[in-house]
Design a protein around this motif. Structure first.
Motif, PDB file in Angstrom:
ATOM      1  N   THR A  25     -29.740   3.528   0.487  1.00  0.00           N
ATOM      2  CA  THR A  25     -29.126   4.437   1.464  1.00  0.00           C
ATOM      3  C   THR A  25     -27.622   4.164   1.543  1.00  0.00           C
ATOM      4  N   LYS A  26     -26.943   5.025   2.293  1.00  0.00           N
ATOM      5  CA  LYS A  26     -25.509   4.839   2.524  1.00  0.00           C
ATOM      6  C   LYS A  26     -25.303   3.491   3.255  1.00  0.00           C
ATOM      7  N   GLU A  27     -26.234   3.158   4.140  1.00  0.00           N
ATOM      8  CA  GLU A  27     -26.129   1.891   4.887  1.00  0.00           C
ATOM      9  C   GLU A  27     -26.240   0.700   3.925  1.00  0.00           C
ATOM     10  N   ASP A  28     -27.081   0.844   2.908  1.00  0.00           N
ATOM     11  CA  ASP A  28     -27.177  -0.231   1.908  1.00  0.00           C
ATOM     12  C   ASP A  28     -25.818  -0.422   1.224  1.00  0.00           C
ATOM     13  N   MET A  29     -25.164   0.701   0.898  1.00  0.00           N
ATOM     14  CA  MET A  29     -23.846   0.607   0.242  1.00  0.00           C
ATOM     15  C   MET A  29     -22.841  -0.031   1.198  1.00  0.00           C
ATOM     16  N   ASP A  30     -22.956   0.332   2.483  1.00  0.00           N
ATOM     17  CA  ASP A  30     -22.044  -0.266   3.471  1.00  0.00           C
ATOM     18  C   ASP A  30     -22.263  -1.770   3.565  1.00  0.00           C
ATOM     19  N   ASP A  31     -23.518  -2.203   3.423  1.00  0.00           N
ATOM     20  CA  ASP A  31     -23.771  -3.654   3.438  1.00  0.00           C
ATOM     21  C   ASP A  31     -23.025  -4.338   2.296  1.00  0.00           C
ATOM     22  N   ILE A  32     -23.065  -3.710   1.125  1.00  0.00           N
ATOM     23  CA  ILE A  32     -22.364  -4.317  -0.034  1.00  0.00           C
ATOM     24  C   ILE A  32     -20.868  -4.428   0.283  1.00  0.00           C
ATOM     25  N   ALA A  33     -20.304  -3.302   0.739  1.00  0.00           N
ATOM     26  CA  ALA A  33     -18.863  -3.287   1.017  1.00  0.00           C
ATOM     27  C   ALA A  33     -18.531  -4.259   2.155  1.00  0.00           C
ATOM     28  N   ASP A  34     -19.344  -4.256   3.215  1.00  0.00           N
ATOM     29  CA  ASP A  34     -19.061  -5.137   4.359  1.00  0.00           C
ATOM     30  C   ASP A  34     -19.092  -6.608   3.940  1.00  0.00           C
ATOM     31  N   ALA A  35     -20.069  -6.953   3.102  1.00  0.00           N
ATOM     32  CA  ALA A  35     -20.187  -8.355   2.672  1.00  0.00           C
ATOM     33  C   ALA A  35     -18.954  -8.758   1.857  1.00  0.00           C
ATOM     34  N   ILE A  36     -18.519  -7.867   0.960  1.00  0.00           N
ATOM     35  CA  ILE A  36     -17.332  -8.179   0.141  1.00  0.00           C
ATOM     36  C   ILE A  36     -16.098  -8.321   1.036  1.00  0.00           C
ATOM     37  N   ILE A  37     -15.969  -7.392   1.966  1.00  0.00           N
ATOM     38  CA  ILE A  37     -14.798  -7.423   2.854  1.00  0.00           C
ATOM     39  C   ILE A  37     -14.827  -8.687   3.734  1.00  0.00           C
ATOM     40  N   LYS A  38     -16.014  -9.048   4.196  1.00  0.00           N
ATOM     41  CA  LYS A  38     -16.124 -10.262   5.022  1.00  0.00           C
ATOM     42  C   LYS A  38     -15.681 -11.498   4.221  1.00  0.00           C
ATOM     43  N   VAL A  39     -16.126 -11.563   2.967  1.00  0.00           N
ATOM     44  CA  VAL A  39     -15.727 -12.716   2.142  1.00  0.00           C
ATOM     45  C   VAL A  39     -14.212 -12.678   1.918  1.00  0.00           C
TER      46      VAL A  39
END
Ligand SMILES: Cc1ncc(COP(=O)(O)O)c(C=O)c1O
Length: 439
Positions: A415-429
């Motif tokens: 889902t779009k939320e799954d993609m947001d998880d990927i982006a959020d995790a990268i941004i958090k790191v």
């Protein structure tokens, strides 16, 4: 050639916006005891199957037609017709693997001992195995560091009087710079075999990948976006040449039953084609979903310094997204090496990987060629010395060191939320980059 929008290394100079949603999920890195961005959620699994696939295999089992030569209307000939239609081309010959498809094309084009084929060092070993099996010399050209694809200028530099073909590899399922490669092929009178093993349904300048060169090859190995365990396919519009491919892959025996050339036996079996036929119904929809999700992910990552999505060439209309690939630039992450970044990301519940450890130009088979009696017979000492001198592919080495990619066949169906998880995790790191050296 100019590039499209997925991202370039130039993007790293942009400033990073404030990512408000990250703070909701905890600021401390999960690897250092914080709350992960993604917890207890799974990704869509791959390979794909549904009841259609099961029914199709059961039907084939019960039919007792298990080999393509038992019937002209069995699953293999039917799949060939369907796949050709899907790929906007006239003909398809199915094989037992992508490697077999590529080798069949090399033989069908009359390329063999003493000939050279230029291809990429950043690919599956099957690409060069197909050239070696014909006893031709695989010549590896360097990459465009940002697209991970063959650099056409380096291809042209490596042409010799023995060169017969270029084998561009559409890495990650995205198009090579085919406009330049086709122009070079035309100028030097070379054949083009597209290694589209990863690039099902991808489009470039209004054409499907695999239909731009003389012949195009696909893999249907388990991880690919159309999969049956092990399988391959050749597509093309030239009937005579495609008949030759059939003859070569059928131990040199033509459709009329005449043995015409020496050839291996590379026929796809009916069960493999049954799996493929059973999954064709949803293929286009899954392809579109991956493209939409990739576009969303790219739009989320476009301003993150040091994570640069694969460069796409002008004319790229869609990609298979077998992998979603980015370049990791450690200088934007406090100098933390890639493995620390990947570990921190994995603790956030998102796994990226490094992919190919080193280019094929660094693998031992190069020495085997140079020391082989057969190759010493076929090529002059001068040519083999030159070959050795031209082994370095520094951009490929950088790509191997900097790659951070997602196996995307399954995950990009999320889902779009799954993609947001990927982006959020990268941004958090990224935001915690000063802590990466504590790992
Ligand atoms: C770019 C590329 N070329 C060739 C191959 C070989 O295909 P197969 O594994 O079906 O023989 C692969 C498979 O991973 C590939 O990714």
């Amino acid at each position: 050639m100019a590039t499209a929008s997925a991202g370039t290394l130039a993007a790293v100079s942009r400033s990073i916006p404030a990512y408000g949603n990250i703070s909701n999920k905890g600021r401390k890195l999960a690897i250092l005891g914080g709350e992960p961005v993604r917890k207890n959620k799974s990704w869509p699994r791959w390979p794909y199957w549904d009841e259609n696939v099961v029914d199709s295999v059961v039907k084939t089992t019960k039919s007792r037609i298990w080999c393509r030569i038992q019937s002209r209307s069995g699953t293999v000939p039917t799949f060939e017709k369907e796949f050709a239609r899907l790929m906007d081309t006239k003909f398809c010959v199915a094989t037992g693997s992508g490697t077999q498809a590529l080798h069949t094309c090399v033989e069908a084009l009359g390329i063999g001992a003493g000939d050279e084929v230029i291809t990429s060092p950043y690919t599956d070993p099957g690409t060069i195995a197909s050239i070696l099996s014909a006893r031709a010399l695989p010549v590896l050209a360097d990459l465009d560091r940002e697209s991970y694809q063959l650099d056409p200028a380096d291809v042209e530099r490596r042409i010799t009087e023995n060169t017969k073909a270029i084998m561009p590899v559409h890495m990650m399922g995205q198009p090579c710079d085919m406009e330049s490669i086709m122009a070079i092929a035309k100028k030097h009178n070379l054949k083009v075999i597209e290694d589209a093993a990863q690039a099902h349904l991808s489009e470039y300048q209004g054409k499907k990948l695999g239909t731009i060169g003389d012949l195009g090859c696909f893999s249907f190995q388990s991880s690919k976006t159309i999969a049956c365990g092990e399988g391959g396919g050749i597509i093309g519009n030239d009937e005579e040449l495609m008949d030759k491919c059939y003859t070569v892959h059928n131990h040199g025996t033509s459709r009329a039953g005449r043995t015409e050339v020496a050839g291996p036996k590379y026929r796809m079996n009916e069960f493999e084609a049954a799996v493929l036929l059973g999954q064709l119904a949803g293929v286009q929809e899954r392809f579109e979903r991956r493209n939409e999700n990739a576009a969303h992910l790219t739009s989320r990552l476009k301003d993150v310094p040091g994570i640069v999505p694969q460069k796409l060439y002008k004319g790229t209309e869609s990609g298979s997204f077998y992998l979603y690939a980015t370049t990791y630039r450690k200088e934007y992450f406090n100098g933390a090496n890639r493995s620390k970044f990947l570990k921190a990301l994995s603790a956030e519940g998102v796994s990226l990987s490094s992919y190919i450890r080193q280019g094929l130009h660094k693998e031992p088979w190069i020495e085997h060629i140079l020391n082989s009696k057969v190759y010493k017979k076929m090529f002059s000492e001068k040519r083999l010395k030159n070959y050795r001198d031209q082994i370095p592919c520094p951009n490929c080495d950088k790509v191997c060191q900097e790659m951070a990619m997602i196996w995307a066949s399954g995950p990009l169906l999320g889902t779009k939320e799954d993609m947001d998880d990927i982006a959020d995790a990268i941004i958090k790191v990224y935001r915690n980059r000063d802590k990466l050296n504590l790992i």
